[in-house]
Write a protein that holds these residues in place. Sequence first.
Motif, short mmCIF file in Angstrom:
data_model
loop_
_atom_site.label_atom_id
_atom_site.label_comp_id
_atom_site.label_asym_id
_atom_site.label_seq_id
_atom_site.Cartn_x
_atom_site.Cartn_y
_atom_site.Cartn_z
N GLU A 1 0.83 -1.20 0.00
CA GLU A 1 0.00 0.00 0.00
C GLU A 1 0.86 1.24 0.00
O GLU A 1 0.58 2.22 -0.70
CB GLU A 1 -0.90 -0.02 1.24
N LEU B 1 3.87 1.51 -1.17
CA LEU B 1 4.54 1.65 -2.45
C LEU B 1 3.61 2.28 -3.49
O LEU B 1 3.96 3.22 -4.20
CB LEU B 1 5.01 0.27 -2.92
N LEU B 2 2.41 1.73 -3.57
CA LEU B 2 1.47 2.26 -4.55
C LEU B 2 1.05 3.68 -4.18
O LEU B 2 0.89 4.54 -5.05
CB LEU B 2 0.24 1.36 -4.63
N GLY B 3 0.86 3.89 -2.87
CA GLY B 3 0.47 5.23 -2.46
C GLY B 3 1.53 6.25 -2.81
O GLY B 3 1.22 7.41 -3.09
N SER C 1 3.35 6.32 -5.52
CA SER C 1 3.19 6.78 -6.90
C SER C 1 2.02 7.74 -7.01
O SER C 1 2.08 8.73 -7.73
CB SER C 1 3.03 5.60 -7.85
N ALA C 2 0.95 7.47 -6.25
CA ALA C 2 -0.20 8.38 -6.32
C ALA C 2 0.18 9.75 -5.76
O ALA C 2 -0.14 10.78 -6.35
CB ALA C 2 -1.38 7.79 -5.55
N VAL C 3 0.87 9.73 -4.61
CA VAL C 3 1.23 11.01 -4.00
C VAL C 3 2.24 11.75 -4.88
O VAL C 3 2.23 12.98 -4.95
CB VAL C 3 1.79 10.77 -2.58
N VAL D 1 2.26 11.91 -8.05
CA VAL D 1 1.51 12.66 -9.06
C VAL D 1 0.97 13.95 -8.48
O VAL D 1 1.08 15.02 -9.08
CB VAL D 1 0.36 11.78 -9.60
N VAL D 2 0.42 13.84 -7.26
CA VAL D 2 -0.13 15.05 -6.64
C VAL D 2 0.97 16.09 -6.42
O VAL D 2 0.79 17.27 -6.69
CB VAL D 2 -0.81 14.70 -5.30
N GLY E 1 0.29 2.53 -10.99
CA GLY E 1 0.38 2.49 -9.53
C GLY E 1 -0.71 3.33 -8.89
O GLY E 1 -1.37 2.89 -7.92
N SER E 2 -0.91 4.55 -9.42
CA SER E 2 -1.95 5.40 -8.84
C SER E 2 -3.33 4.78 -9.00
O SER E 2 -4.15 4.80 -8.08
CB SER E 2 -1.94 6.78 -9.50
N ILE F 1 -4.15 1.60 -9.30
CA ILE F 1 -4.33 0.47 -8.39
C ILE F 1 -4.57 0.98 -6.97
O ILE F 1 -5.45 0.51 -6.25
CB ILE F 1 -3.10 -0.45 -8.42
N TRP F 2 -3.79 2.00 -6.57
CA TRP F 2 -3.95 2.50 -5.20
C TRP F 2 -5.35 3.06 -4.99
O TRP F 2 -5.98 2.82 -3.96
CB TRP F 2 -2.89 3.56 -4.92
N TYR G 1 -6.99 0.41 -2.55
CA TYR G 1 -6.78 0.91 -1.20
C TYR G 1 -7.59 2.18 -1.01
O TYR G 1 -8.70 2.16 -0.54
CB TYR G 1 -5.29 1.15 -0.95
N ARG H 1 -7.28 4.80 0.99
CA ARG H 1 -7.47 5.47 2.27
C ARG H 1 -6.26 6.32 2.54
O ARG H 1 -5.16 5.88 2.25
CB ARG H 1 -7.61 4.47 3.42
N VAL I 1 -5.94 13.00 -5.28
CA VAL I 1 -5.22 12.39 -6.40
C VAL I 1 -6.05 12.44 -7.67
O VAL I 1 -5.56 12.79 -8.76
CB VAL I 1 -4.85 10.93 -6.06
#
Lengths: 326, 333
Positions: free
Chosen positions: A15, A17-19, A21-23, A25-26, B114-115, B117-118, B122, B124, B132
Amino acid sequence: MLRSLRQPLTDRRAERLLGTSAVAVVLIIVAMVVFIAIAAWPSFQHNGLAWFGSGGDVDKQLGDMIQATGADGRDAYQLRAWPLIYATALTTVLAVVIATISAVLAAIFIVELAPPRLRALVVPVVRLLAAVPSVIYGLIGILVLVPFVNDNLINEGQRESVAYVITPNGPGLLVAVLLLTLMITPIMIALIVDALSAVPRGWREGALALGVTRWRAIMSVSVRAIRPAIVAAAVLASARALGEAIMLSMVSGSKGFAPKPWDGILFLFEPLRPLAATIAEQSEGMQAPALKASVYAMALVLLLSSLMLSVGSSLIKRSLRLGTAR
Amino acid sequence: MSSAPTVAPSARPPAPGPRGRWERLRGELRLWRPLDLLGVAAAWAVGLLLIAVAGSLIVYMGVKGLQYINLDLLLSRPQTGSDQSQTGGILDPILGTLMIIFIATAIALPLAVGSAIWIVEYGRPRWLARVVESAIEVIAGAPSIVIAIFGLAIFQLPMMSWASFAAADGGGVFGRSFIAAGSVMSLIAVPSIFATTREALQSVPRHVREASYGLGKTRWATIRRVLLPTVRPDIATGTALGMGRIAGDTAIIVLLLGATLQLQSGSDIPGVGILQGTGSTLTSYVYNNSPTGEGNAPEKAYAAAFVLMLLIIGLNLLVSAIGRRRAGNDLPR
């Protein structure tokens, strides 16, 4: 240690690791807005709200910035960007209005009126047009349309009447709006066709059963039902038109001039240069700090406009959806 | 309400079936109000105009492109020259386009997948998930020239001098190179890959995941072994769409790749030097050779535009092919 790397990741590690990549981007987006705002601040600080006003020749002001020799006085940052803003608004609004009407009509044609063989021809054509890069539209514009306009549509009398200010030699409002419309219409058609085909058949058949003509059934039921989709398509198209820099710098005349509607037919042939095209053209001279700040200020204006467009569109869509009895 | 329609008193009723179609149509249209007829005529006109414009565009580009293209043009490198016959071919722009597509996709894929999938699996804390999604919408809507300017701001920082030329005496960082253009270009592809991956993941039914958990697999293993292979075609679709946008984008290239015709190395490190150097792509080649750029070589511009169109049509066909193959292979859901 290698063995521990080959074991399956626990969920919490995954979680994170994936988070990441999302963060990431932000963070990139936030960095984008912050960087541009910081770099743009000097220009707004020196000009204040008059940045958006008019006064003086904007091309001359930009040129002065390049030649300013280090004396960082108040005058070095002066910029009155109204002609550029007016040009941006003019081309965008005209192109989006024409494109919306054409896209709705074309979508009605594709979904309702076209015989099946013609429809099978039009759908791939629209998809192809949507994929053509803007630089190719610009190439066609500058090599085909501009000489055509120059040779056939502007006559000598008109040219002489404005010779002391500008030289209308082809690139201008007409070619720019035409190409911009051509570029954004296929995108809108794709969205509106999807929405139109999703309208339940029963609604239209109910209208037809009540005796309404076919055209009126389409307009009053289907088109009215997809109003949120039309708004979304229009906003997407205007965001695209707002940011179109390269094609417009090829065909719009490259002069910071505000076309005057009261010039009659010559209004269509006057050169102009929207904000995005200005950024593209001035990007080489950015060593001069005044020019750098001004270019970033223009970029900030564009960014905030596209942000406001997306926020506005979601608001309009929400109000339209609440309005229909669904 | 409406005016009483006048019917020809001696008319035979039209024949049923396809033979009477025209007469029935004409009879019905006579009852319509003029405004409605105008609407139908306008719709037909726009539709036919669209086909005509697209057809003439394709034909014109095809004719002009085939007129000037030949194998020599594709395989020789561009050079500066005062005369058309000396300006060489378009090999470097083709290589440049391929390199940019590769670099940008390589950066965009992990970020976007990755984004996605997250967000789906997930997600949260909730406010972060909303942030995001909004951020990716902002990128999707931002004009590419604004993203390019932002890239220029970042890559001209002294901290990033490894990414491009650095003047030997510590002068300003050049900030323009393949690394710079490729990284910024990846932002253009992220929204398409993210959107298709997220929709695909959301459309995988819950029972698939629950079956996997029921068999004792962890969440990460489920993602890796069950979900990702299922959505691989959609990731491929999004990637191909993103590649199409990358191939066609000019603003970022013009601002961030430097305007050299040939690929120039930025440093002496083999391999990486090319990435740090400047060059051109098909789009910037077309831009520079049109009357606005310096080249003013319309024939080369047409040839390069033709190759670019072929590339983009190829990518679009790839998208449709993936879509069709997927439709055949799917297990019933």
